[in-house]
Design a protein around this motif. Structure first.
Motif, mmCIF file in Angstrom:
data_model
loop_
_atom_site.group_PDB
_atom_site.id
_atom_site.type_symbol
_atom_site.label_atom_id
_atom_site.label_comp_id
_atom_site.label_asym_id
_atom_site.label_seq_id
_atom_site.Cartn_x
_atom_site.Cartn_y
_atom_site.Cartn_z
ATOM 1 N N TRP A 35 7.245 52.989 124.748
ATOM 2 C CA TRP A 35 6.256 52.499 125.706
ATOM 3 C C TRP A 35 6.919 52.180 127.038
ATOM 4 N N ALA A 36 8.082 51.534 126.991
ATOM 5 C CA ALA A 36 8.800 51.151 128.212
ATOM 6 C C ALA A 36 9.233 52.379 129.007
ATOM 7 N N VAL A 37 9.700 53.412 128.323
ATOM 8 C CA VAL A 37 10.131 54.638 128.999
ATOM 9 C C VAL A 37 8.944 55.297 129.694
ATOM 10 N N GLU A 38 7.814 55.381 129.014
ATOM 11 C CA GLU A 38 6.623 55.974 129.628
ATOM 12 C C GLU A 38 6.175 55.171 130.846
ATOM 13 N N ASP A 39 6.228 53.844 130.746
ATOM 14 C CA ASP A 39 5.829 53.006 131.869
ATOM 15 C C ASP A 39 6.810 53.142 133.033
ATOM 16 N N ALA A 40 8.095 53.208 132.741
ATOM 17 C CA ALA A 40 9.107 53.360 133.800
ATOM 18 C C ALA A 40 8.955 54.698 134.519
ATOM 19 N N ARG A 41 8.576 55.741 133.800
ATOM 20 C CA ARG A 41 8.312 57.041 134.451
ATOM 21 C C ARG A 41 7.186 56.897 135.465
ATOM 22 N N VAL B 34 17.806 48.852 128.585
ATOM 23 C CA VAL B 34 17.622 48.744 127.139
ATOM 24 C C VAL B 34 18.613 47.703 126.629
ATOM 25 N N ILE B 35 18.094 46.596 126.127
ATOM 26 C CA ILE B 35 18.944 45.485 125.719
ATOM 27 C C ILE B 35 18.919 45.321 124.211
ATOM 28 N N VAL C 23 12.541 46.182 131.498
ATOM 29 C CA VAL C 23 13.501 45.738 130.493
ATOM 30 C C VAL C 23 12.839 45.827 129.133
ATOM 31 N N VAL C 24 13.579 46.341 128.149
ATOM 32 C CA VAL C 24 13.050 46.449 126.793
ATOM 33 C C VAL C 24 14.115 46.001 125.804
ATOM 34 N N GLY C 25 13.671 45.273 124.791
ATOM 35 C CA GLY C 25 14.568 44.840 123.728
ATOM 36 C C GLY C 25 14.451 45.765 122.537
ATOM 37 N N VAL C 26 15.606 46.187 122.016
ATOM 38 C CA VAL C 26 15.622 47.024 120.809
ATOM 39 C C VAL C 26 16.497 46.361 119.758
ATOM 40 N N ASP C 27 16.107 46.539 118.505
ATOM 41 C CA ASP C 27 16.857 45.929 117.406
ATOM 42 C C ASP C 27 16.979 46.828 116.182
ATOM 43 N N GLY C 28 16.637 48.087 116.338
ATOM 44 C CA GLY C 28 16.729 49.010 115.213
ATOM 45 C C GLY C 28 15.462 49.080 114.375
ATOM 46 N N SER C 29 14.467 48.258 114.677
ATOM 47 C CA SER C 29 13.220 48.260 113.909
ATOM 48 C C SER C 29 12.254 49.309 114.473
ATOM 49 N N VAL D 261 9.366 44.412 127.901
ATOM 50 C CA VAL D 261 8.649 45.002 126.772
ATOM 51 C C VAL D 261 9.406 44.661 125.495
ATOM 52 N N VAL D 262 8.698 44.109 124.521
ATOM 53 C CA VAL D 262 9.299 43.755 123.241
ATOM 54 C C VAL D 262 8.398 44.234 122.113
#
Length: 169
Positions: free
Chosen positions: A25-31, A39-40, A10-16, A111-112
């Motif tokens: 980082w989360a995508v690489e780890d999930a692979r 993606v929240i 799970v990863v939090g995104v806010d446009g920053s 991941v945040v």
């Protein structure tokens, strides 16, 4: 969730920039793990204090439907260009801290991003990453904002100080 089921990252995104670094980082780890990425992005109406006449465009932009649409657009933009891993986009109305901690209950990893605000700014505004580290139900990885982005934003942050808990009368 059953014990044999593969749990997501799970990863939090806010446009920053920190949120984008966390997503990468989360995508690489999930692979590596062979699982999907949830993606929240959380949004909520925050009207603050409006004093005096407000232009119609501002009022229209503050409508919950407009805020939700803008948040969805930001979420869609954040996940563009990532391939090779299943992604589930989750748009939540509410506090991002609560949304991420709730999502951590069924997650392999949370991941945040961390923008690296000063202690004073984080004391007044709160820190999503700090809250997640203390309340998540799974391991948490905090990704610092890329150094170039921190240096670009520094004048804006310094110009915003001093922060006060409310209007000065």
């Amino acid at each position: 969730m059953s014990e044999n089921e593969v749990r997501p990252v799970v990863v939090g995104v806010d446009g920053s920039a920190a949120g984008q670094a966390a997503l990468k980082w989360a995508v690489e780890d999930a692979r590596r793990r062979g699982c999907r990425v949830d993606v929240i992005s959380a949004w909520h109406p925050n009207y603050g204090i409006l004093i005096g006449p407000v232009p119609a465009e501002v009022v229209m932009g503050m409508a919950p439907e407009a805020m939700r649409a803008a948040a969805q657009e930001g979420l869609d933009h954040a996940v563009e260009g990532f391939d090779g891993v299943e992604m589930r986009r989750v748009l939540v109305e509410g506090d991002p801290r609560t949304a991420l901690v709730e999502a951590s209950e069924d997650a392999e990893l949370l991941v945040v991003g961390n923008r690296g605000h000063s202690t004073i700014v984080e004391a007044v505004l709160g820190s999503v990453s700090s809250y997640c580290v203390h309340h998540a139900k799974c391991p948490v990885v905090v990704i610092r904002e890329p150094k170039a982005a921190r240096q670009e934003e520094r004048p804006t942050i310094e110009a915003a100080l001093p922060l006060t808990p409310g209007p000065l009368l």
